[in-house]
Design a protein around this motif. Structure first.
Motif, PDB file in Angstrom:
ATOM      1  N   HIS A   1       0.697  -1.034  -0.077  1.00 32.15           N
ATOM      2  CA  HIS A   1      -0.010   0.151  -0.161  1.00 32.15           C
ATOM      3  C   HIS A   1       0.852   1.425  -0.067  1.00 32.15           C
ATOM      4  CE1 HIS A   1      -3.338   2.648   0.678  1.00 32.15           C
ATOM      5  NE2 HIS A   1      -2.822   3.089   1.754  1.00 32.15           N
ATOM      6  N   ASN A   2       1.909   1.240   0.845  1.00 32.22           N
ATOM      7  CA  ASN A   2       2.929   2.513   0.791  1.00 32.22           C
ATOM      8  C   ASN A   2       3.402   2.593  -0.373  1.00 32.22           C
ATOM      9  OD1 ASN A   2       2.157   2.912   3.487  1.00 32.22           O
ATOM     10  ND2 ASN A   2       3.728   1.878   4.288  1.00 32.22           N
ATOM     11  N   GLN A   3       3.861   1.626  -1.144  1.00 36.72           N
ATOM     12  CA  GLN A   3       4.600   1.808  -2.422  1.00 36.72           C
ATOM     13  C   GLN A   3       3.639   2.078  -3.465  1.00 36.72           C
ATOM     14  OE1 GLN A   3       6.090  -2.277  -3.180  1.00 36.72           O
ATOM     15  NE2 GLN A   3       7.811  -1.944  -2.086  1.00 36.72           N
TER      16      GLN A   3
ATOM     17  N   GLN B   1       1.703   6.823  -6.968  1.00 32.18           N
ATOM     18  CA  GLN B   1       0.661   7.751  -7.096  1.00 32.18           C
ATOM     19  C   GLN B   1       1.183   9.270  -6.810  1.00 32.18           C
ATOM     20  OE1 GLN B   1      -2.659   6.505  -5.007  1.00 32.18           O
ATOM     21  NE2 GLN B   1      -3.251   4.669  -6.421  1.00 32.18           N
ATOM     22  N   ALA B   2       2.057   9.374  -5.562  1.00 28.29           N
ATOM     23  CA  ALA B   2       2.421  10.690  -5.438  1.00 28.29           C
ATOM     24  C   ALA B   2       3.091  11.170  -6.391  1.00 28.29           C
ATOM     25  CB  ALA B   2       3.006  10.839  -4.055  1.00 28.29           C
ATOM     26  N   ASN B   3       4.329  10.248  -6.897  1.00 27.58           N
ATOM     27  CA  ASN B   3       5.310  10.655  -8.020  1.00 27.58           C
ATOM     28  C   ASN B   3       4.569  11.138  -9.243  1.00 27.58           C
ATOM     29  OD1 ASN B   3       7.473  10.620  -6.204  1.00 27.58           O
ATOM     30  ND2 ASN B   3       7.749   8.371  -6.685  1.00 27.58           N
TER      31      ASN B   3
ATOM     32  N   SER C   1       2.688  15.334 -12.862  1.00 32.34           N
ATOM     33  CA  SER C   1       1.588  15.906 -13.508  1.00 32.34           C
ATOM     34  C   SER C   1       1.418  17.389 -13.317  1.00 32.34           C
ATOM     35  CB  SER C   1       0.233  15.125 -13.106  1.00 32.34           C
ATOM     36  OG  SER C   1      -0.824  15.985 -13.745  1.00 32.34           O
ATOM     37  N   LEU C   2       1.553  17.668 -12.059  1.00 35.11           N
ATOM     38  CA  LEU C   2       1.547  19.216 -11.534  1.00 35.11           C
ATOM     39  C   LEU C   2       2.725  20.059 -12.199  1.00 35.11           C
ATOM     40  CD1 LEU C   2       0.703  18.755  -7.947  1.00 35.11           C
ATOM     41  CD2 LEU C   2      -0.913  19.601  -9.774  1.00 35.11           C
ATOM     42  N   ASP C   3       4.066  19.238 -12.173  1.00 33.12           N
ATOM     43  CA  ASP C   3       5.184  19.926 -12.846  1.00 33.12           C
ATOM     44  C   ASP C   3       5.005  20.107 -14.204  1.00 33.12           C
ATOM     45  OD1 ASP C   3       6.385  19.918 -10.610  1.00 33.12           O
ATOM     46  OD2 ASP C   3       7.767  18.252 -10.805  1.00 33.12           O
TER      47      ASP C   3
END
Length: 68
Positions: free
Chosen positions: A19-21, A26-28, A33-35
Motif C-alpha cells: 500500500h505504501n509503495q 501515485q504521489a510521484n 503531472s503538476l510540474d
C-alpha cells in the motif's frame, strides 16, 4: 504466538508495504503531472503579449485603455 497469528502479522505487514509503495507511485505521478502543468502554464503566460500602458497626456486613453 501460534503460526496463524504470525502469518497474519506477516501478511498485514506485506500488505502495508504494498500500500505504501502504491501511494508513493501515485504521489510521484501527481508531482510529475503538476510540474508538467506548471511548465505549460509558464509557457502560455510567457507567450502572452503585454498590454501597453495608459497614455499619460491628452484627452484619450488616460483613464481607459483604448488600445484594441
Amino acid at each position: 504466538m501460534d503460526s496463524g497469528s504470525i502469518n497474519s502479522a506477516v501478511n498485514t505487514s506485506l500488505a502495508l508495504q504494498q500500500h505504501n509503495q502504491n501511494q508513493e507511485v501515485q504521489a510521484n505521478l501527481l508531482r510529475k503531472s503538476l510540474d508538467s502543468q506548471a511548465s505549460q502554464l509558464g509557457q502560455l503566460m510567457s507567450s502572452m503579449e503585454t498590454q501597453p500602458a495608459l497614455a499619460t497626456t491628452g484627452s484619450v486613453g488616460t483613464q481607459i485603455n483604448t488600445f484594441a
